[in-house]
Design an enzyme around this catalytic site. Structure first.
Site, short mmCIF file in Angstrom:
data_model
loop_
_atom_site.label_atom_id
_atom_site.label_comp_id
_atom_site.label_asym_id
_atom_site.label_seq_id
_atom_site.Cartn_x
_atom_site.Cartn_y
_atom_site.Cartn_z
N HIS A 41 -4.31 -21.27 -33.01
CA HIS A 41 -3.35 -21.64 -34.13
C HIS A 41 -3.66 -21.30 -35.34
O HIS A 41 -3.02 -21.30 -36.20
CB HIS A 41 -3.22 -23.21 -34.04
CG HIS A 41 -2.23 -23.59 -32.77
ND1 HIS A 41 -0.89 -23.58 -32.96
CD2 HIS A 41 -2.47 -24.19 -31.67
CE1 HIS A 41 -0.17 -24.09 -31.89
NE2 HIS A 41 -1.23 -24.50 -31.08
N ASP A 89 -5.37 -22.62 -26.59
CA ASP A 89 -5.32 -22.31 -28.08
C ASP A 89 -6.87 -21.82 -28.40
O ASP A 89 -7.78 -22.59 -28.97
CB ASP A 89 -5.24 -23.85 -28.59
CG ASP A 89 -5.30 -23.61 -30.24
OD1 ASP A 89 -5.21 -24.74 -30.95
OD2 ASP A 89 -5.11 -22.59 -30.65
N SER A 183 -10.47 -27.69 -37.00
CA SER A 183 -10.01 -26.81 -35.72
C SER A 183 -10.75 -25.76 -35.38
O SER A 183 -11.24 -25.08 -36.51
CB SER A 183 -8.57 -26.68 -35.92
OG SER A 183 -7.66 -27.86 -36.14
O1 LIG Z 1 -7.32 -27.10 -39.20
C1 LIG Z 1 -6.51 -27.07 -38.54
O2 LIG Z 1 -5.77 -27.87 -37.72
C2 LIG Z 1 -5.35 -25.84 -38.89
N1 LIG Z 1 -4.25 -25.68 -38.19
C3 LIG Z 1 -3.78 -24.59 -38.71
C4 LIG Z 1 -2.68 -23.61 -38.22
C5 LIG Z 1 -2.25 -22.62 -39.03
C6 LIG Z 1 -2.88 -22.45 -40.23
F1 LIG Z 1 -2.52 -21.61 -40.97
C7 LIG Z 1 -4.02 -23.22 -40.57
C8 LIG Z 1 -4.39 -24.15 -39.91
C9 LIG Z 1 -5.56 -24.99 -39.82
N2 LIG Z 1 -6.09 -25.30 -40.93
C10 LIG Z 1 -5.78 -25.62 -42.33
O3 LIG Z 1 -4.73 -25.78 -42.65
C11 LIG Z 1 -6.81 -25.52 -43.39
C12 LIG Z 1 -6.40 -25.11 -44.58
C13 LIG Z 1 -7.03 -26.47 -44.55
C14 LIG Z 1 -8.14 -26.93 -45.10
C15 LIG Z 1 -8.52 -28.03 -44.53
C16 LIG Z 1 -9.86 -28.55 -45.08
C17 LIG Z 1 -10.68 -27.83 -45.84
C18 LIG Z 1 -10.20 -26.64 -46.01
C19 LIG Z 1 -8.91 -26.16 -45.79
#
Ligand SMILES: O=C(O)c1[nH]c2ccc(F)cc2c1NC(=O)[C@H]1C[C@@H]1c1ccccc1
Length: 232
Positions: A41, A89, A183
């Protein structure tokens, strides 16, 4: 990570930060010298851009002795992964070169025996994901311990209502939990990676929606096959 605490620096030398334009996007871990495992993802909004992989890090910004950003030669999302559910995933990333192993950069073995981790087993998960509901992003690696809950409990209609397959597992999400940005990171039970934090968007920290992980044992053949085919 919600309700967790700063990890002891460099005591999780397998942790990887998947980055785009210098920004952390998802976690991952070193599964072999030239390979990092994460969640499919995480590539959803990256178009055809390749990640860069940060290894040997505790802080995302400060200089550290063995911190190094690696270019990625190729990315292999599991063929069964899709944006509509949490199935398959997984994402394998082949680094441009073998990672230089040292005190802060080490491979983490993953579970190959396809047997469920017993409920109530306490596992740990780490990441640079958000640490508050307001979306605060930590600079340093955080971690939290979580008990495994049974698939039957996790599939209850008031929880994930039958969507947790045999290739998934759950941990209790009351207060302490994984969240956005965690993730792709490993769920480590007894020093072995048993699962990967799934990257489908989910509410965090609510006991009614336990954390979902992709179990790794069912994918051992796929992981080995991709690494063998691409390594030549
Ligand atoms: O972590 C996730 O669940 C996840 N799932 C996604 C799916 C698409 C996708 F383009 C990104 C993700 C993404 N990561 C995020 O949104 C990251 C950007 C956010 C973030 C969180 C904490 C510290 C820095 C940056």
């Amino acid at each position: 990570i919600l309700g967790g605490y700063e990890a002891r620096p460099h005591l999780k030398p397998f942790m990887a930060s998947l980055q785009l334009d210098g920004q952390h996007v998802c976690g991952g871990f070193l599964v072999a010298e030239q390979w990092v495992l994460s969640a499919a993802h995480c590539t959803e909004e990256t178009g055809d851009k390749l990640f860069q992989v940060l290894l040997g890090a505790h802080s995302l910004t400060e200089q550290e002795p063995h911190k190094r950003l690696y270019r990625v030669r190729a990315q292999f999302p599991h063929p069964g992964s899709n944006k509509h559910n949490n199935k398959d995933d997984l994402l394998l990333l082949q680094l441009e070169e073998k990672a230089e192993l040292n005190a802060d950069v080490q491979v983490l073995p993953f579970q190959r025996e396809d047997r469920d981790v017993a409920p109530d087993t306490v596992c740990e998960v780490a990441g640079w994901g958000i640490t508050s509901h307001s979306g605060r992003r930590p600079d340093r690696l955080q971690q939290v311990e979580r008990p495994v809950i049974s698939r039957d409990v996790c599939n209850h209609r008031t929880r994930h209502d039958g969507t947790i397959t045999n290739n998934m597992m759950c941990t209790d999400s009351r207060r302490r939990d994984t969240c956005k940005g965690d993730s792709g990171g490993p769920l480590v039970c007894g020093g072995v990676a048993e699962g990967l934090v799934t990257a489908g968007s989910r509410v965090c920290g609510n006991y009614k929606k336990p954390a979902i992980y992709t179990r790794l044992a069912p994918y051992a053949a796929w992981i080995d096959g991709v690494m063998a085919s691409a390594d030549g």
